[in-house]
Write an enzyme that holds these catalytic residues in place. Structure first.
Site, PDB file in Angstrom:
ATOM      1  N   CYS A 131      -9.688  -7.006  50.320  1.00  0.00           N
ATOM      2  CA  CYS A 131      -9.148  -5.776  49.704  1.00  0.00           C
ATOM      3  C   CYS A 131      -7.794  -5.506  50.351  1.00  0.00           C
ATOM      4  CB  CYS A 131     -10.083  -4.597  49.899  1.00  0.00           C
ATOM      5  SG  CYS A 131     -10.197  -4.070  51.614  1.00  0.00           S
TER       6      CYS A 131
ATOM      7  N   LYS B 244     -29.782  21.122  55.965  1.00  0.00           N
ATOM      8  CA  LYS B 244     -28.521  21.789  55.628  1.00  0.00           C
ATOM      9  C   LYS B 244     -28.180  22.856  56.666  1.00  0.00           C
ATOM     10  CE  LYS B 244     -27.260  19.458  52.385  1.00  0.00           C
ATOM     11  NZ  LYS B 244     -28.111  19.229  51.229  1.00  0.00           N
TER      12      LYS B 244
ATOM     13  N   LEU C   6     -17.280  19.566  53.999  1.00  0.00           N
ATOM     14  CA  LEU C   6     -18.433  18.721  54.346  1.00  0.00           C
ATOM     15  C   LEU C   6     -18.522  17.629  53.289  1.00  0.00           C
ATOM     16  CD1 LEU C   6     -18.933  21.259  56.049  1.00  0.00           C
ATOM     17  CD2 LEU C   6     -21.360  20.971  55.628  1.00  0.00           C
ATOM     18  N   ILE C   7     -18.183  16.438  53.684  1.00  0.00           N
ATOM     19  CA  ILE C   7     -18.069  15.377  52.687  1.00  0.00           C
ATOM     20  C   ILE C   7     -19.137  14.308  52.906  1.00  0.00           C
ATOM     21  CG2 ILE C   7     -16.274  14.104  53.988  1.00  0.00           C
ATOM     22  CD1 ILE C   7     -15.055  13.493  51.132  1.00  0.00           C
TER      23      ILE C   7
ATOM     24  N   GLY D   5     -20.160  20.901  48.311  1.00  0.00           N
ATOM     25  CA  GLY D   5     -20.153  20.572  46.886  1.00  0.00           C
ATOM     26  C   GLY D   5     -21.410  21.044  46.171  1.00  0.00           C
TER      27      GLY D   5
ATOM     28  N   GLN E  69     -31.074  23.425  45.544  1.00  0.00           N
ATOM     29  CA  GLN E  69     -29.861  24.262  45.471  1.00  0.00           C
ATOM     30  C   GLN E  69     -30.102  25.511  44.612  1.00  0.00           C
ATOM     31  OE1 GLN E  69     -26.613  21.591  44.414  1.00  0.00           O
ATOM     32  NE2 GLN E  69     -26.825  20.457  46.309  1.00  0.00           N
TER      33      GLN E  69
HETATM   34  N1  LIG Z   1     -23.956  13.495  55.122  1.00  0.00           N
HETATM   35  C1  LIG Z   1     -23.249  14.577  54.824  1.00  0.00           C
HETATM   36  N2  LIG Z   1     -22.100  14.841  55.487  1.00  0.00           N
HETATM   37  C2  LIG Z   1     -21.348  15.921  55.182  1.00  0.00           C
HETATM   38  N3  LIG Z   1     -21.691  16.808  54.243  1.00  0.00           N
HETATM   39  C3  LIG Z   1     -22.819  16.617  53.554  1.00  0.00           C
HETATM   40  C4  LIG Z   1     -23.669  15.488  53.798  1.00  0.00           C
HETATM   41  N4  LIG Z   1     -24.725  15.552  52.949  1.00  0.00           N
HETATM   42  C5  LIG Z   1     -24.533  16.664  52.201  1.00  0.00           C
HETATM   43  N5  LIG Z   1     -23.393  17.307  52.559  1.00  0.00           N
HETATM   44  C6  LIG Z   1     -22.825  18.548  51.968  1.00  0.00           C
HETATM   45  O1  LIG Z   1     -23.862  19.272  51.323  1.00  0.00           O
HETATM   46  C7  LIG Z   1     -23.599  19.331  49.913  1.00  0.00           C
HETATM   47  C8  LIG Z   1     -24.898  19.219  49.124  1.00  0.00           C
HETATM   48  O2  LIG Z   1     -25.481  17.995  49.418  1.00  0.00           O
HETATM   49  P1  LIG Z   1     -26.724  17.452  48.603  1.00  0.00           P
HETATM   50  O3  LIG Z   1     -27.047  16.125  49.157  1.00  0.00           O
HETATM   51  O4  LIG Z   1     -27.763  18.515  48.572  1.00  0.00           O
HETATM   52  O5  LIG Z   1     -26.175  17.431  47.144  1.00  0.00           O
HETATM   53  P2  LIG Z   1     -25.378  16.352  46.319  1.00  0.00           P
HETATM   54  O6  LIG Z   1     -25.285  16.927  44.968  1.00  0.00           O
HETATM   55  O7  LIG Z   1     -26.000  14.999  46.452  1.00  0.00           O
HETATM   56  O8  LIG Z   1     -23.920  16.325  46.995  1.00  0.00           O
HETATM   57  P3  LIG Z   1     -22.821  15.156  46.943  1.00  0.00           P
HETATM   58  O9  LIG Z   1     -22.673  14.719  45.501  1.00  0.00           O
HETATM   59  O10 LIG Z   1     -21.576  15.796  47.468  1.00  0.00           O
HETATM   60  O11 LIG Z   1     -23.336  14.057  47.826  1.00  0.00           O
HETATM   61  C9  LIG Z   1     -22.634  18.188  49.644  1.00  0.00           C
HETATM   62  O12 LIG Z   1     -21.863  18.418  48.485  1.00  0.00           O
HETATM   63  C10 LIG Z   1     -21.806  18.183  50.900  1.00  0.00           C
HETATM   64  O13 LIG Z   1     -20.813  19.181  50.868  1.00  0.00           O
END
Ligand SMILES: Nc1ncnc2c1ncn2[C@@H]1O[C@H](COP(=O)(O)OP(=O)(O)OP(=O)(O)O)[C@@H](O)[C@H]1O
Length: 485
Positions: free
Chosen positions: A457, A267, A185-186, A289, A298
Site C-alpha cells: 500500500c 460504555k 471516541l473512535i 457515534g 442505545q
Molecule cells: N473501542 C472503542 N474505542 C473508542 N470508542 C468506542 C469504542 N467502541 C465504541 N466506542 C464509542 O461508542 C459508540 C457506540 O458504540 P457501539 O459499539 O455501541 O455502537 P456502534 O454503532 O457499533 O458504533 P460504531 O459504528 O462507531 O462502531 C461509538 O460510536 C464510539 O463513539
C-alpha cells in the site's frame, strides 16, 4: 490563477469581531494546508471572502488546490476566477464570450454581475449588453431570468473584472479551531467515523480516543481511518491519537458483571477513562457515534445511565440519524471502504442486553469490578501526535516488511482502485495482483497457498494491518512489501 472563497453563511451573521476572528482562522487554515502543495500560494482574508492566488495556471496544481479547499471547513463555495483589467463593454463581452461560449451553447442562460466601487454604468446595462452578445453569437437556447441552465457570473471590483469560470461546492461548517477542541471516541465503525467528521466540520479540533479491545490489527485499522479523516478534513491543526488498552477491562467485565449489563458498563468504563483523558487535556467534551435505538443498548434510558458517570458533556452528533444516512455520509467523505473493513471487535457481546438500565442495579454490578484494572489501563495509555502515526506503526510493525520480491513471492497491491489508477505500481519483473483491501479477506482464501504474498500500500500502514489480520486468521504466507524510497 485566482479563487474567491465564499464564507459559510452562518459566519456572515456573526458580530463583527467574531466574524473577523473566523475569517482570520479560515485564512490561516488555508495557508497551512495550501503551502504544503506550493509554497508560493498566497491567501488573503477579506471581510466577505478569502482570496487564494496560485503562482501558475498549472492544471495539476489547480486541481489539488481545489480538492483541498473543498475539504476545508468554513467554506460555502469556491469560485474559480480569471482576473482582467476592466475595459469597455465590448471588451468585457469578448472576454466573457471566450470563457462561456462552450457552456451556454444549446442552453438557456442569464448574466449576473456583482459590482463594488464607483462606475458610470449600472450592472443591469452591462448584463443586457453581454446577454445580447451571447444570444447573437453563441447558439444559445435563449435568456431565462428565473430558471436558467447556465448562470454567467461576473464580478467587478473597482477597475478589475473577475470572471467566474467554475464554481465548486465547499464543505460548509466553521473553520477548524474556531470552536473548542473535543475528543472523539473512535471505534473505526461507520458511526464514530461520521461523528468525528461532523465535529471537525463544525470547527472543533477533534482528537481521537480509541479503546483497544481487539489487538494490534484493530488499532492499526482505527489509526488508519483517523489519519485519513485528519488528513482530508482537519490537517490544518495537529491533534492527538490516544490509545487505551482495554482488553483487561473487558476481561474484568466478562468475569464479574451479569451479561445483560455488560454493554452499558463497558460504555461507563469508557466514559470514566475518557473523562480522565479529557481532564489531562483540559477539554470539556467528548463525542460518540451513538444514535437512539440503533442497537438495543442505545435507548435513551441507557444513554442517560451512561452519561451519569461523567460530568463532561457527551456530544452525539448522530443521535437522531438513520443508519443509511450515516453510511451515505461515509461514502461522500471517502471513508466507506475503511469503515466497512473494520471488523466488530467488541468482546462484550451481551446476550439480550438491557434496554432499560437502572442506575442502582448497574452500580451494584460495578461494585464487583476491580477498578485497579481500569486505573492500570489508563496508566498504559499511549498518546501520539496524529502526524506521527505512520512512523509509529512502522516502528512497532510486527509483520516482516521486505524491500525486494523473491522467488515464489507475489505482490498484492491492496490500495483502493482510485489510488491504483492515480499511481500505478510499476514492477514489470514481479507478479502483481490487485485486490483492494476491502476484498482481500475473501479473495485471499482463493489464492494458491503454496506461494507467499507481499501486501503493498502507499504508506505501509494498511498493508501491516491486513497482513496482521490474515496472519491472525491462520495464513502464515503473508508479509509486507515496502520498496526503498
Ligand atoms: N473501542 C472503542 N474505542 C473508542 N470508542 C468506542 C469504542 N467502541 C465504541 N466506542 C464509542 O461508542 C459508540 C457506540 O458504540 P457501539 O459499539 O455501541 O455502537 P456502534 O454503532 O457499533 O458504533 P460504531 O459504528 O462507531 O462502531 C461509538 O460510536 C464510539 O463513539
Amino acid at each position: 490563477m485566482k479563487f474567491i472563497v465564499k464564507l459559510f453563511p452562518e459566519i456572515t451573521i456573526k458580530s463583527k469581531p467574531v466574524r473577523k476572528r473566523f475569517i482570520q482562522r479560515l485564512q490561516s487554515n488555508l495557508q497551512v494546508t495550501l503551502k504544503r502543495i506550493d509554497n508560493d500560494i498566497k491567501v488573503r482574508g477579506l471581510w466577505d471572502r478569502v482570496e487564494v492566488e496560485l503562482p501558475s495556471a498549472d492544471r495539476a496544481l489547480r486541481a489539488r488546490a481545489v480538492e483541498l479547499m473543498c475539504c476545508t471547513p468554513g467554506i460555502q463555495h469556491i469560485l474559480e476566477v480569471d482576473q482582467y483589467p476592466l475595459g469597455t463593454f465590448e471588451e468585457v463581452f469578448q472576454i466573457t464570450r471566450e470563457v462561456y461560449a462552450g457552456q451556454v451553447k444549446g442552453k438557456t442562460f442569464v448574466v449576473r454581475i456583482k459590482r463594488g466601487g464607483r462606475h458610470e454604468f449600472k450592472s443591469t446595462d452591462l448584463e443586457r449588453y453581454i446577454g445580447g452578445g451571447l444570444l447573437e453569437h453563441c447558439e444559445t437556447r435563449g435568456v431565462d431570468l428565473h430558471n436558467p441552465e447556465v448562470t454567467v457570473k461576473l464580478e467587478i471590483r473597482d477597475q478589475q473584472l473577475f470572471l467566474i469560470s467554475h464554481q465548486h461546492k465547499g464543505l460548509g461548517g466553521y473553520p477548524l479551531g474556531t470552536q473548542e477542541d473535543v475528543i472523539s471516541l473512535i471505534s473505526g465503525g461507520f458511526d464514530s467515523v461520521v461523528a468525528s467528521y461532523m465535529t471537525m466540520r463544525r470547527g472543533s479540533k477533534t482528537h481521537f480516543l480509541f479503546f483497544n479491545l481487539g489487538g494490534r490489527a484493530h488499532e492499526i485499522g482505527v489509526k488508519q481511518i483517523a489519519l485519513y479523516l485528519w488528513h482530508r478534513y482537519g490537517s490544518a491543526a495537529r491533534v492527538k491519537f490516544i490509545s487505551v488498552p482495554f482488553d483487561e477491562v473487558v476481561g474484568e467485565i466478562l468475569q464479574n458483571v451479569h451479561h445483560t449489563h455488560m454493554g452499558v458498563i463497558l460504555k461507563r468504563m469508557m466514559m470514566r477513562a475518557a473523562e480522565k483523558v479529557a481532564d489531562r487535556m483540559k477539554l470539556p467534551a467528548f463525542v460518540t457515534g451513538e444514535s437512539i435505538a440503533q442497537v438495543s443498548s442505545q435507548t435513551l434510558i441507557n444513554l442517560q445511565v451512561i452519561d451519569s458517570v461523567t460530568s463532561k458533556l457527551i456530544v452525539r452528533p448522530l443521535v437522531t440519524m438513520d443508519k443509511q444516512d450515516i453510511i451515505d455520509i461515509t461514502k461522500e467523505i471517502g471513508a466507506y471502504d475503511f469503515a466497512k473493513n473494520i471488523p466488530e471487535y467488541c468482546g462484550v457481546i451481551s446476550d439480550r442486553p438491557t434496554t432499560n438500565a437502572k442506575l442502582e442495579r448497574i452500580e451494584e454490578e460495578e461494585a464487583n469490578f476491580d477498578f485497579d484494572v481500569l486505573a492500570q489501563a489508563l496508566e498504559n495509555t499511549q498518546v501520539i501526535s496524529i502526524d506521527k502515526i505512520v512512523e509509529d506503526i512502522n516502528i512497532h510493525a510486527t509483520i516482516e516488511a521486505l524491500t525486494r520480491v523473491g522467488e515464489n513471492q507475489m505482490i498484492i497491491d491492496i490500495r483502493h482502485s482510485r489510488e491504483q489508477e492515480r499511481k500505478p505500481l510499476n514492477m514489470p519483473k514481479a507478479e502483481v495482483l490487485t485486490i483492494p483491501f476491502f476484498d482481500l479477506e475473501t479473495k485471499f482464501q482463493e489464492l494458491d497457498q503454496t506461494k507467499e504474498y507481499l501486501l503493498y500500500c502507499d504508506k505501509g500502514v494498511m498493508s501491516q494491518m491486513h497482513a496482521q489480520n490474515l496472519q491472525d486468521k491462520g495464513f502464515c504466507n503473508v508479509k509486507v512489501y515496502r520498496p526503498e524510497v
